[in-house]
Design a protein around this motif. Structure first.
Motif, mmCIF file in Angstrom:
data_model
loop_
_atom_site.group_PDB
_atom_site.id
_atom_site.type_symbol
_atom_site.label_atom_id
_atom_site.label_comp_id
_atom_site.label_asym_id
_atom_site.label_seq_id
_atom_site.Cartn_x
_atom_site.Cartn_y
_atom_site.Cartn_z
ATOM 1 N N LEU A 136 2.780 5.667 -7.590
ATOM 2 C CA LEU A 136 1.714 6.144 -8.466
ATOM 3 C C LEU A 136 1.566 7.665 -8.466
ATOM 4 O O LEU A 136 0.780 8.221 -9.223
ATOM 5 N N LYS A 153 0.834 -1.207 0.000
ATOM 6 C CA LYS A 153 0.000 0.000 0.000
ATOM 7 C C LYS A 153 0.870 1.259 0.000
ATOM 8 O O LYS A 153 0.613 2.214 -0.744
ATOM 9 N N THR A 162 -3.343 -6.377 -6.019
ATOM 10 C CA THR A 162 -4.498 -5.557 -5.631
ATOM 11 C C THR A 162 -4.094 -4.120 -5.308
ATOM 12 O O THR A 162 -4.744 -3.163 -5.750
ATOM 13 N N GLU A 163 -3.027 -3.975 -4.533
ATOM 14 C CA GLU A 163 -2.642 -2.646 -4.033
ATOM 15 C C GLU A 163 -1.898 -1.801 -5.073
ATOM 16 O O GLU A 163 -1.987 -0.584 -5.069
ATOM 17 N N PRO A 213 -1.131 2.868 -14.348
ATOM 18 C CA PRO A 213 -1.638 3.325 -15.650
ATOM 19 C C PRO A 213 -0.764 2.778 -16.782
ATOM 20 O O PRO A 213 0.441 2.593 -16.610
ATOM 21 N N ASP A 217 -2.627 -3.611 -10.260
ATOM 22 C CA ASP A 217 -3.885 -3.336 -10.949
ATOM 23 C C ASP A 217 -4.140 -1.840 -11.114
ATOM 24 O O ASP A 217 -5.040 -1.444 -11.861
ATOM 25 N N LYS A 218 -3.364 -1.014 -10.396
ATOM 26 C CA LYS A 218 -3.592 0.440 -10.437
ATOM 27 C C LYS A 218 -2.581 1.180 -11.316
ATOM 28 O O LYS A 218 -2.636 2.401 -11.433
ATOM 29 N N ALA A 253 2.580 1.635 -3.379
ATOM 30 C CA ALA A 253 1.676 2.204 -4.381
ATOM 31 C C ALA A 253 1.586 3.718 -4.233
ATOM 32 O O ALA A 253 1.615 4.470 -5.209
ATOM 33 N N LYS A 254 1.500 4.167 -2.979
ATOM 34 C CA LYS A 254 1.430 5.612 -2.709
ATOM 35 C C LYS A 254 2.663 6.316 -3.266
ATOM 36 O O LYS A 254 2.592 7.418 -3.804
#
Length: 261
Positions: free
Chosen positions: A57, A50, A96-97, A103, A100-101, A53-54
């Motif tokens: 992204l 998590k 998931t974290e 771009p 999949d996010k 990802a922060k």
């Protein structure tokens, strides 16, 4: 410790920590690309994906801050002997974290998950994952240990990292690159993990630890050591190791903080 102490970077909260982690990742990535045109990183699970990802992204602040995910090869520092879509899977958590996010314009990393046909035999699961590492790091040469560009890890409330637990015989493993564990004190019990020599052989090691629930174990890791797996990594890697923490996790810990430039 070898030469110097690990770097302890403390931030007010995860929002402030994430951009610094991103800059650090970009620096490690660029060094890896200079070295061998790819960036080989192993990641663990827990709350780390998590935060990762922060960090990844967010839009880049400068050219040097650009993340080239299509050049990343992501391995798993440890994994649970469960299907990839199981709630306990570290791969599933990362997917998931983060994955999949991502771009499409950022590109997709190359992933090295476990081979789930061996879930019933953790020794074979570990051996097959070690073969994955050999194929990537040895390329026909005899290599004593793989050299990751970065190991990105978390710390458990007991001071464990990867699936290396305090006082466990696995901490003394010196031959295998990847080892099975059938009696993890934290569920699920059946897992595989990178061994301590592989972790400490990396070019860089970074830990992310956040939240007030970590402060007691952080005190023990940094002030006493006590043979805790995280402390063993600190001792073996020295200044090659960096901790990204929030203030809550290191409240009352007597260890010099460094400013992150």
């Amino acid at each position: 410790m070898p030469g110097k102490q690990p770097n302890l970077f403390a931030f007010s909260d995860v929002e402030a920590l994430a951009p610094a982690l991103r800059s650090y990742l970009a620096t490690c990535q660029n060094a890896g690309l200079t070295r061998h045109e790819v960036f080989k990183i192993a990641v663990s699970g827990g709350s780390l994906p998590k935060t990762l990802a922060k960090a990844l992204l967010a839009p880049p602040k400068s050219e040097d801050d650009t993340v080239k995910l299509d050049k990343w090869e992501i391995f798993f520092a440890d994994e649970r002997a469960v299907p990839l879509d199981h709630e306990d899977s570290n791969y599933g958590l990362l997917k998931t974290e983060l994955l999949d996010k991502i771009p499409s314009e950022m590109g997709q990393p190359t992933l090295h998950p476990i081979d789930t046909q061996y879930l019933n035999d953790t020794q074979e699961l570990a051996d097959q994952y070690e073969k994955t590492l050999v194929n990537s790091f040895a390329k026909g040469d005899s290599v004593k240990l793989p050299i990751f560009d970065l190991l990105l890890l978390g710390s458990g409330p007991d001071g464990h990292t990867c699936s290396l637990f305090p006082g466990h015989p696995l901490l003394r493993e010196t031959d295998a690159w990847v080892a099975p564990i059938e009696d993890s004190p934290k569920p699920p019990p059946r897992r595989i993990t990178l061994t301590l020599p592989v972790v400490t052989h990396a070019v860089k090691v970074a830990f992310v630890a956040t939240g007030g629930g970590k402060k007691e174990i952080m005190k023990e890791i940094f002030e006493q050591g006590n043979g805790l797996p995280c402390a063993l990594v600190n001792e073996a890697t020295g200044e090659r190791c960096s901790w990204f923490v929030d203030n809550a996790a290191v409240e009352g810990v007597s260890f010099p903080r460094r400013g992150f430039l």
